[in-house]
Design an enzyme around this catalytic site. Sequence first.
Site, PDB file in Angstrom:
ATOM      1  CB  VAL A 220      24.003  -8.757  15.648  1.00  0.00           C
ATOM      2  CG1 VAL A 220      24.423  -7.376  16.423  1.00  0.00           C
ATOM      3  CG2 VAL A 220      23.231  -8.966  15.019  1.00  0.00           C
ATOM      4  CD  GLU A 221      31.232 -11.630  19.747  1.00  0.00           C
ATOM      5  OE1 GLU A 221      30.254 -12.393  20.524  1.00  0.00           O
ATOM      6  OE2 GLU A 221      32.081 -11.801  19.459  1.00  0.00           O
ATOM      7  NE  ARG A 222      30.628 -15.338  14.334  1.00  0.00           N
ATOM      8  CZ  ARG A 222      30.240 -16.668  15.226  1.00  0.00           C
ATOM      9  NH1 ARG A 222      29.317 -17.223  14.282  1.00  0.00           N
ATOM     10  NH2 ARG A 222      31.125 -17.656  15.890  1.00  0.00           N
TER      11      ARG A 222
END
Lengths: 393, 259
Positions: A249-251
């Site tokens: 999700v961060e990416r």
Amino acid sequence: MVLQAVPQTRFTEEHEMFRKSVRAFVEKEIRPYVDEWEEQEIAPLHDLFKKMGDLGFLGLNYPEEYGGAGADIWYTVVLAEELARAGAAGIPMAVFVQTDMATPALAKHGSHELKQKYLTPAIRGEMVCAIAVTEPNAGSDVAGIQTRAERDGDEYVINGSKMYITNGTQADWLCLLARTSPGEGYQGMSLIIVPTNLPGFSVSKKLKKLGNHSSDTAVLSFENVRVPVSNRIGEEGMGFYYQMEQFQVERLVGALGGVAGAEYTVRDTIKYCQERKAFGKPLIANQWIQFKLAELLTEIEAAKQLNYSCAALIEAGADGMEITRIASMCKLKAGRLMREVADTCLQFYGGMGYMEETPISRYFRDARLTSIGGGADEIMLGIIAKLENMNPR
Amino acid sequence: MHVVVFTRSTPDTAAKVEVDGSGAVIWGNAATVVNPWDEYALEEAIVQAKNGGGKATVIALGGEMHNDALKHSLAMGLDEAIRIDDPELDPTDSLAYATAAAAAVNKIGDVDLVIFGKESVDVGTDQHTYMLARKLGWTMLSYVSKILEVDYAAKTIKVEKMYEQGKQVVTSKLPAVISVMKEINEPRYPSFIGIRKAGKATIPVWSLADLGASLPDKKVDVLAFNNPPTKDVVVEMIEGEPEEQAAKLVDKLLEEKVL
């Protein structure tokens, strides 16, 4: 591997209302202060997050039981696209550390009590959190981390240090990756929630950076910091895997915000080139400039659609490896494109663009991070190559 | 206790509004926004209804484009939204607006306070607010910058009105119609929960027949919209030391007969 057939964007009337609300919030609560925060190299996150938490902006994809909105991924897409209008990449980064980098593993694998104690206040904006993975000797090489959490009865005793920690000087708690058993490499690591008011914890240094000045970044030190074993997220020894999952999700949010910011930058540059005259005509009258900007918008549209495909995969609950493959491509593409946009647009601004007062100069500095943070471009390439089975058999 | 607030959708103030070849007013594909002055009225309606333990209803007159403003209002926290639309009704005719609006307020019944934003940002008018007060036979309190006291039992309201020359404190009977200035409050942003609620809401549409209203003869005819004439502006930078620049500027102004 074939890209799964995914539906196109799903922005409903409600998503568009949400977009308007976030845009108005950014316009009134962030943009007027962002120059000051850049100057001070820190933003008042407790104040900002409380306002966002009250509006339900900080827990979009988390269960209502913990104060979240239980909403679909497209709300997160909207949040990323609108926060990119902040005028400094440090602010969306600080927000997304809170919403999509330090909390997904807690939300997915944490105990009910741990979520009540740490996730709920993070969603309400009453606590600021940070993700503490990188160390002086282990960045993209997550398997190389050395911070230890040794079991002593019902407690872990933590020793080590963490580096480049976003929100690090203000965080009330950390999602910390540490070694809980002597194993090597990926084995023996756990994610542990560490409150920052415990004896033995200290912020050893606030770091100065090339860009993202409005976001504080710290080196953190742990000397015999004792936390209850119940603060561990999920199973012992599963930390590396939870963290890899958390990176997906961060990416994606990094790529979403990055591509949106690139688009705003190109559109601002078009306006500038329409107004700025040289040799008796507007700069935009030069076909070279038109074509370069048209090329960039094409690249941006392609990258945006790739991001949307990844969001659709997440929303559809697709296979984790497939999400990882596409999310890695999203971040790789976004990071490179941002660098190209920053360099090209700054060139078209000329001397004006080199001046600190011009937004493009800040963008030029801020845009560089996406290819480094959350796993460098080379790590993304490695993941893609691995998942495409390129390694010699 | 019931507060009614009126709103409308207007082109975004950042949008480029112009008249096209057919004489129609256009603003490209820019979204509409809640009339910016109304945001203060909406916020005040929410606050007053909460303080008085009552309900706040928002009304817009006109076509479907005004649903955007109504949904925004619901997302902010208004309890109910109603749209008044009828082929006979031209909301740009202030008297027709006031007639339909008064019928709606009477239909709702038990209304203590009607709130407007200072004016409509697109057509720059506020006369419908006064006309509505007259139609209802209520007090009109304009340019309100602060509501100091409201006593729903005694049916009184005390407000601060803002003028260029200063401030005036006025006490009046309720029910009343007030128009508010931006100094009155800080409008809230629609929350996620509010947006969800608004998204699911169905907005009833009342016709003139539903209101039992018949409109007076039309007092206003809009003949045409025109773009403002374009001006040829020439910018000349005056060089030199400040004293020298000032002298040159005065010469130029005298030459152009500005002074």
